[in-house]
Design an enzyme around this catalytic site. Structure first.
Site, PDB file in Angstrom:
ATOM      1  N   LYS A 106       2.959  10.146   8.230  1.00 27.65           N
ATOM      2  CA  LYS A 106       2.270   9.708   9.435  1.00 27.65           C
ATOM      3  C   LYS A 106       2.830  10.250  10.761  1.00 27.65           C
ATOM      4  CE  LYS A 106      -0.046   5.542   7.722  1.00 27.65           C
ATOM      5  NZ  LYS A 106      -1.451   5.819   8.035  1.00 27.65           N
ATOM      6  N   PHE A 120       0.860  -1.188   0.000  1.00 28.08           N
ATOM      7  CA  PHE A 120       0.000   0.000   0.000  1.00 28.08           C
ATOM      8  C   PHE A 120       0.893   1.233   0.000  1.00 28.08           C
ATOM      9  CE2 PHE A 120      -2.485   3.454   1.656  1.00 28.08           C
ATOM     10  CZ  PHE A 120      -3.679   3.316   0.967  1.00 28.08           C
ATOM     11  N   ASP A 125       9.389   2.449   1.560  1.00 26.19           N
ATOM     12  CA  ASP A 125       8.244   3.227   2.035  1.00 26.19           C
ATOM     13  C   ASP A 125       8.146   3.044   3.544  1.00 26.19           C
ATOM     14  OD1 ASP A 125       5.749   4.103   2.865  1.00 26.19           O
ATOM     15  OD2 ASP A 125       4.696   3.375   1.087  1.00 26.19           O
TER      16      ASP A 125
HETATM   17  N1  PLP Z   1       2.459   4.214   2.461  1.00 25.03           N
HETATM   18  C1  PLP Z   1       2.146   3.417   3.492  1.00 25.03           C
HETATM   19  C2  PLP Z   1       3.058   2.286   3.856  1.00 25.03           C
HETATM   20  C3  PLP Z   1       0.983   3.643   4.229  1.00 25.03           C
HETATM   21  O1  PLP Z   1       0.681   2.851   5.249  1.00 25.03           O
HETATM   22  C4  PLP Z   1       0.159   4.741   3.864  1.00 25.03           C
HETATM   23  C5  PLP Z   1      -1.105   5.010   4.592  1.00 25.03           C
HETATM   24  O2  PLP Z   1      -1.668   4.180   5.238  1.00 25.03           O
HETATM   25  C6  PLP Z   1       0.525   5.535   2.772  1.00 25.03           C
HETATM   26  C7  PLP Z   1       1.689   5.250   2.112  1.00 25.03           C
HETATM   27  C8  PLP Z   1      -0.323   6.700   2.346  1.00 25.03           C
HETATM   28  O3  PLP Z   1      -0.210   7.729   3.260  1.00 25.03           O
HETATM   29  P1  PLP Z   1      -1.247   8.949   3.255  1.00 25.03           P
HETATM   30  O4  PLP Z   1      -2.561   8.392   3.685  1.00 25.03           O
HETATM   31  O5  PLP Z   1      -0.656   9.926   4.235  1.00 25.03           O
HETATM   32  O6  PLP Z   1      -1.296   9.493   1.873  1.00 25.03           O
END
Ligand code: PLP
Length: 400
Positions: free
Chosen positions: A254, A139, A224
């Site tokens: 986050k 994700f 990520d």
């Molecule tokens: N990358 C990862 C690993 C995530 O867990 C998330 C959100 O849950 C995102 C990217 C996307 O982040 P945002 O919701 O701040 O756009």
């Protein structure tokens, strides 16, 4: 004063229906506790989905935000921003990477990482390589680029055509990854623990293989750390727990500013050179308010013993969960690292467990219909774990 019913009705009437919202409306938070509009108190093991790293309204973070808000909220990146420069320095000094770009969310950080990888490989490499391989179950966010990088078709449905240049291979399968690399590949992009995908950690041997593959094939490694970063797994960044894993690009968001929106991309000096003036930008990215909140957050995490706390409380939490697994027979698997923990149930009862926990004053999250997710603030204590486990234990035995 509005009651919960009125807030729910107003949300349903005026806010787009993109979440299956739980019918509570938190109004106040302190540490790991939330109080809702009905006056109920909750122990918060969701923390805004890994956002409230220092807990709700940590005094140092609140103080920094208030001070910055009274001096300067925003100024354009046309100028130099002191808090941004300081924040970049703290991130660089604690990461082994060299340069930072700031934005406002995880999806935007990944979007910037994708653009940086493509530009770097074309500008520096001179090759027409632009494809990025990601993992099935990953994700990476909801913007078109980050969505296209996300290896879960359920999030793609109805939004096609996706951005070209992404392919997905099974997670933890090195041969599948090796087989997918071509002369069009510029990068591999991975989470070290798939969060939204169900709390699945990468195997250390797999990561060794990934690092070797990137080195030998001249590919960039993008990690990520939007969810795993900022102390969540017991080190400031999760990649620091794997020997020899040297990412070229790392994305953050986050937990970085305890709840003030922020995202960041860190990269090596060499890769950062892929961007030049005008190649990428963000109006709000790295503004004084967000950076002041992030600086205070990192101060708490690095200087107030939070990383040690994560390791200690995590070990206790896992041990207590293993005892619960042995005594209830309801738990199939316990996964994760630090305070990012997944509890896979034997039966598809995650939604029922969530609802029952909430009624008893504990907020937990889930991934799919079988896996509970615990993402508490990093400042929780063993007594909070005891309280959460008492509630969870009661709920699991009632639902059996
Ligand atoms: N990358 C990862 C690993 C995530 O867990 C998330 C959100 O849950 C995102 C990217 C996307 O982040 P945002 O919701 O701040 O756009």
């Amino acid at each position: 004063l509005m009651d919960t019913g009125e807030i729910v009705a107003m949300t349903d009437k005026y806010v787009m229906n993109t979440y299956s919202r739980i019918p509570i409306a938190p109004l106040k938070g302190v540490g790991a506790r939330l109080t809702d509009a009905a006056g109920n108190e909750y122990l918060d093991f969701v923390a805004g989905i890994a956002v409230n790293s220092t807990g709700h309204c940590h005094p140092k973070v609140v103080e920094a935000i208030c001070r910055q808000a009274s001096e300067l909220l925003h100024v354009s990146n046309l100028y130099h921003i002191r808090a941004q420069a300081e924040l970049a320095r703290v991130l660089v000094e604690n990461s082994g990477l060299d340069k930072v770009f700031f934005c406002n969310s995880g999806a935007e950080a990944n979007e910037a990482a994708i653009k940086l990888a493509r530009r770097y490989s074309r500008v520096a490499g001179g090759a027409d390589a632009y494809e990025i391989i990601t993992a099935v179950g990953s994700f990476h966010g909801r913007t078109m680029g980050a969505l296209s990088a996300t290896g879960q078709t359920k999030y793609h449905e109805g939004f096609e055509p996706l951005v070209p240049g992404f392919s997905y291979v099974p997670f933890n399968d090195l041969s599948a990854l090796e087989a997918e690399v071509s002369d069009k590949t510029c990068a591999i992009m991975l989470e070290l623990i798939q969060g939204e995908g169900g709390v699945h950690p990468a195997d250390p041997q797999y990561l060794e293989g990934v690092a070797r593959l990137c080195r030998e094939s001249g590919l960039l490694l993008i990690i990520d750390e939007v969810q795993t970063g900022i102390g969540r797994t017991g080190s400031l960044f999760a990649y620091q727990q794997y020997d020899g894993l040297k990412p070229d690009i790392v994305t953050l968001a986050k937990g970085l500013a305890s709840g003030v929106p922020i995202g960041a991309v860190m990269a090596t000096e060499e890769v950062s050179a892929g961007f030049g003036p005008g190649k990428h930008a963000s109006t709000f990215g790295g503004n004084p308010l967000a950076c002041a909140a992030a600086l205070a957050t990192l101060d708490v995490i690095l200087n107030d013993g939070v990383l040690d706390n994560v390791k200690e409380v995590s070990a206790y939490l896992i041990q207590r969960l293993q005892e619960l697994q042995a005594s209830t027979g309801a738990i199939a698997d316990i996964r994760g690292r630090g305070l990012m923990v997944g509890i896979e149930l034997k039966e598809a009862k995650a939604a029922a467990v969530l609802a029952a926990c909430r009624k008893k004053g504990l907020l937990v999250h889930c991934a799919g219909d079988k896996t509970l997710r615990l993402l508490p603030p990093l400042i929780i204590e063993k007594s909070d774990v005891d309280e959460a486990l008492r509630i969870l234990c009661g709920v699991l035995s009632e639902l059996q």
